[in-house]
Write a protein that holds these residues in place. Structure first.
Motif, PDB file in Angstrom:
ATOM      1  N   LYS A 117       5.274   0.437  -7.235  1.00 43.52           N
ATOM      2  CA  LYS A 117       4.877   0.981  -5.941  1.00 43.52           C
ATOM      3  C   LYS A 117       3.582   1.793  -6.039  1.00 43.52           C
ATOM      4  N   LEU A 118       2.818   1.710  -4.960  1.00 42.48           N
ATOM      5  CA  LEU A 118       1.540   2.403  -4.865  1.00 42.48           C
ATOM      6  C   LEU A 118       1.555   3.244  -3.592  1.00 42.48           C
ATOM      7  N   PRO A 119       1.259   4.547  -3.677  1.00 43.23           N
ATOM      8  CA  PRO A 119       1.232   5.368  -2.458  1.00 43.23           C
ATOM      9  C   PRO A 119       0.024   5.025  -1.600  1.00 43.23           C
ATOM     10  N   GLY A 120       0.242   5.011  -0.288  1.00 45.44           N
ATOM     11  CA  GLY A 120      -0.864   4.677   0.600  1.00 45.44           C
ATOM     12  C   GLY A 120      -0.626   5.189   2.005  1.00 45.44           C
ATOM     13  N   ARG A 121      -1.529   4.813   2.891  1.00 43.21           N
ATOM     14  CA  ARG A 121      -1.459   5.253   4.290  1.00 43.21           C
ATOM     15  C   ARG A 121      -1.866   4.088   5.187  1.00 43.21           C
ATOM     16  N   ALA A 122      -1.061   3.845   6.222  1.00 41.49           N
ATOM     17  CA  ALA A 122      -1.371   2.771   7.161  1.00 41.49           C
ATOM     18  C   ALA A 122      -2.501   3.234   8.076  1.00 41.49           C
ATOM     19  N   GLU A 123      -3.651   2.599   7.978  1.00 42.01           N
ATOM     20  CA  GLU A 123      -4.792   2.947   8.821  1.00 42.01           C
ATOM     21  C   GLU A 123      -4.740   2.205  10.157  1.00 42.01           C
ATOM     22  N   ALA A 124      -3.816   1.269  10.280  1.00 40.64           N
ATOM     23  CA  ALA A 124      -3.549   0.555  11.526  1.00 40.64           C
ATOM     24  C   ALA A 124      -2.065   0.239  11.546  1.00 40.64           C
ATOM     25  N   ALA A 125      -1.527  -0.062  12.710  1.00 35.84           N
ATOM     26  CA  ALA A 125      -0.113  -0.430  12.790  1.00 35.84           C
ATOM     27  C   ALA A 125       0.139  -1.691  11.963  1.00 35.84           C
ATOM     28  N   LEU A 126       1.229  -1.671  11.207  1.00 36.83           N
ATOM     29  CA  LEU A 126       1.577  -2.813  10.345  1.00 36.83           C
ATOM     30  C   LEU A 126       2.826  -3.477  10.906  1.00 36.83           C
ATOM     31  N   PRO A 127       2.667  -4.553  11.676  1.00 38.64           N
ATOM     32  CA  PRO A 127       3.839  -5.208  12.303  1.00 38.64           C
ATOM     33  C   PRO A 127       4.703  -5.932  11.289  1.00 38.64           C
ATOM     34  N   ARG A 128       6.015  -5.907  11.560  1.00 38.11           N
ATOM     35  CA  ARG A 128       7.018  -6.664  10.797  1.00 38.11           C
ATOM     36  C   ARG A 128       7.073  -6.272   9.320  1.00 38.11           C
TER      37      ARG A 128
ATOM     38  N   SER B 232       1.081   6.308   9.145  1.00 39.07           N
ATOM     39  CA  SER B 232       2.286   6.510   8.335  1.00 39.07           C
ATOM     40  C   SER B 232       1.956   6.450   6.850  1.00 39.07           C
ATOM     41  N   LYS B 233       2.618   7.313   6.088  1.00 38.42           N
ATOM     42  CA  LYS B 233       2.516   7.236   4.637  1.00 38.42           C
ATOM     43  C   LYS B 233       3.521   6.211   4.131  1.00 38.42           C
ATOM     44  N   VAL B 234       3.111   5.400   3.182  1.00 37.32           N
ATOM     45  CA  VAL B 234       3.965   4.321   2.693  1.00 37.32           C
ATOM     46  C   VAL B 234       3.941   4.272   1.172  1.00 37.32           C
ATOM     47  N   GLU B 235       5.018   3.743   0.619  1.00 38.78           N
ATOM     48  CA  GLU B 235       5.083   3.380  -0.794  1.00 38.78           C
ATOM     49  C   GLU B 235       5.156   1.867  -0.810  1.00 38.78           C
ATOM     50  N   ILE B 236       4.112   1.221  -1.246  1.00 42.66           N
ATOM     51  CA  ILE B 236       3.976  -0.212  -1.042  1.00 42.66           C
ATOM     52  C   ILE B 236       3.804  -0.925  -2.386  1.00 42.66           C
ATOM     53  N   PRO B 237       4.486  -2.072  -2.593  1.00 41.24           N
ATOM     54  CA  PRO B 237       4.316  -2.797  -3.863  1.00 41.24           C
ATOM     55  C   PRO B 237       2.858  -3.201  -4.070  1.00 41.24           C
ATOM     56  N   LEU B 238       2.444  -3.219  -5.311  1.00 37.60           N
ATOM     57  CA  LEU B 238       1.053  -3.535  -5.629  1.00 37.60           C
ATOM     58  C   LEU B 238       0.623  -4.866  -5.037  1.00 37.60           C
ATOM     59  N   TRP B 239       1.475  -5.902  -5.140  1.00 36.79           N
ATOM     60  CA  TRP B 239       1.081  -7.234  -4.665  1.00 36.79           C
ATOM     61  C   TRP B 239       0.806  -7.223  -3.167  1.00 36.79           C
ATOM     62  N   LEU B 240       1.592  -6.424  -2.405  1.00 39.06           N
ATOM     63  CA  LEU B 240       1.394  -6.356  -0.966  1.00 39.06           C
ATOM     64  C   LEU B 240       0.177  -5.501  -0.625  1.00 39.06           C
ATOM     65  N   ALA B 241      -0.019  -4.435  -1.384  1.00 40.21           N
ATOM     66  CA  ALA B 241      -1.190  -3.583  -1.155  1.00 40.21           C
ATOM     67  C   ALA B 241      -2.484  -4.369  -1.353  1.00 40.21           C
ATOM     68  N   LYS B 242      -2.514  -5.215  -2.380  1.00 39.96           N
ATOM     69  CA  LYS B 242      -3.711  -6.032  -2.619  1.00 39.96           C
ATOM     70  C   LYS B 242      -3.944  -7.025  -1.486  1.00 39.96           C
ATOM     71  N   GLY B 243      -2.852  -7.541  -0.929  1.00 39.66           N
ATOM     72  CA  GLY B 243      -2.988  -8.498   0.160  1.00 39.66           C
ATOM     73  C   GLY B 243      -3.463  -7.866   1.458  1.00 39.66           C
ATOM     74  N   LEU B 244      -3.054  -6.614   1.697  1.00 42.38           N
ATOM     75  CA  LEU B 244      -3.413  -5.940   2.943  1.00 42.38           C
ATOM     76  C   LEU B 244      -4.741  -5.200   2.865  1.00 42.38           C
ATOM     77  N   TYR B 245      -5.147  -4.856   1.654  1.00 40.55           N
ATOM     78  CA  TYR B 245      -6.318  -3.992   1.526  1.00 40.55           C
ATOM     79  C   TYR B 245      -7.593  -4.732   1.905  1.00 40.55           C
ATOM     80  N   ASP B 246      -8.375  -4.089   2.734  1.00 43.30           N
ATOM     81  CA  ASP B 246      -9.675  -4.625   3.157  1.00 43.30           C
ATOM     82  C   ASP B 246     -10.548  -3.429   3.507  1.00 43.30           C
TER      83      ASP B 246
END
Length: 215
Positions: free
Chosen positions: A30-41, A63-77
């Motif tokens: 898990k990687l700590p992060g923050r949703a900079e936009a709403a994350l549906p579903r 929202s503050k999130v604990e997100i798996p690395l694989w998903l964080a890489k997919g969402l990060y832009d």
């Protein structure tokens, strides 16, 4: 008899090897992060309370999130700002200072079983501390490598569980390789090594050569 599974090594640096079980397990960290936009579903996927029948399955912006690395890489832009990530504490400046003082005192497995692999993956995210993180990872490996190999070469037929317990997964693989080399050498010294035989490739080549000569 052929093996059902041939182990595949992990990737190097910020690149993963998706055929490697080690990299698959590492990408679940898990990687700590923050949703900079709403994350549906994604609320149910991330185990957020309130996701279910009649409830919004969206993670609200901010929202503050604990997100798996694989998903964080997919969402990060870094252009669209969907997700921002934070450094896990072991990679922050305070711990980098500890590593630079004496990396051997740290229980890497307790702090994160994939310290080197996970830290290398953090370089995929745009962070001003990336050069310092990369340097600390490299120097930590250099600083701990000699002791790991020394321990593996001086523990013949001894209980090494206390030593291995403090190592990350990459270091454990190095320790096992060192012990295997030591055990193989001890067997050779005692005359217990397996007899050296020609490989099947060489034997088949010789058979074909003799067949051609007879023809």
């Amino acid at each position: 008899m052929s093996e059902a599974y041939f182990p595949v090594g992990p990737g190097l640096g910020p690149e993963e090897n998706f055929l490697s079980l080690e990299d698959i397990l590492m990408s679940q960290e898990k990687l700590p992060g923050r949703a900079e936009a709403a994350l549906p579903r994604l609320a149910a996927v991330l185990g957020k309370a309130g996701a279910g029948a009649g409830q919004s399955d969206s993670i609200p912006e901010g929202s503050k999130v604990e997100i798996p690395l694989w998903l964080a890489k997919g969402l990060y832009d870094n252009k669209r700002r969907i997700l921002s990530v934070e450094l896990p504490k072991i990679y922050k400046e305070g711990w980098r200072t500890v590593f630079s003082a004496d990396a051997n005192v740290v229980d890497l497995h307790k702090m994160g079983p994939y310290y080197y692999g996970f830290g290398s993956q953090l370089l995929n995210f745009d962070n001003p501390e990336n050069p310092e993180i990369a340097q600390t990872i490299l120097q930590t490996f250099i600083g701990r490598f000699r002791r790991i190999m020394d321990d593996s070469q001086n523990a013949y037929n001894e209980d090494t569980s206390a030593v291995v317990a403090r190592l990350d997964e990459l270091e454990r693989a190095l320790f096992r390789a060192g012990q295997k080399g030591l055990n193989d050498f001890q067997c050779w010294e005692k005359g217990q090594a397996s007899q050296i035989t020609a490989s099947s490739l060489v034997q088949n080549y010789r058979k074909r050569k003799f067949t051609d000569m007879d023809g």
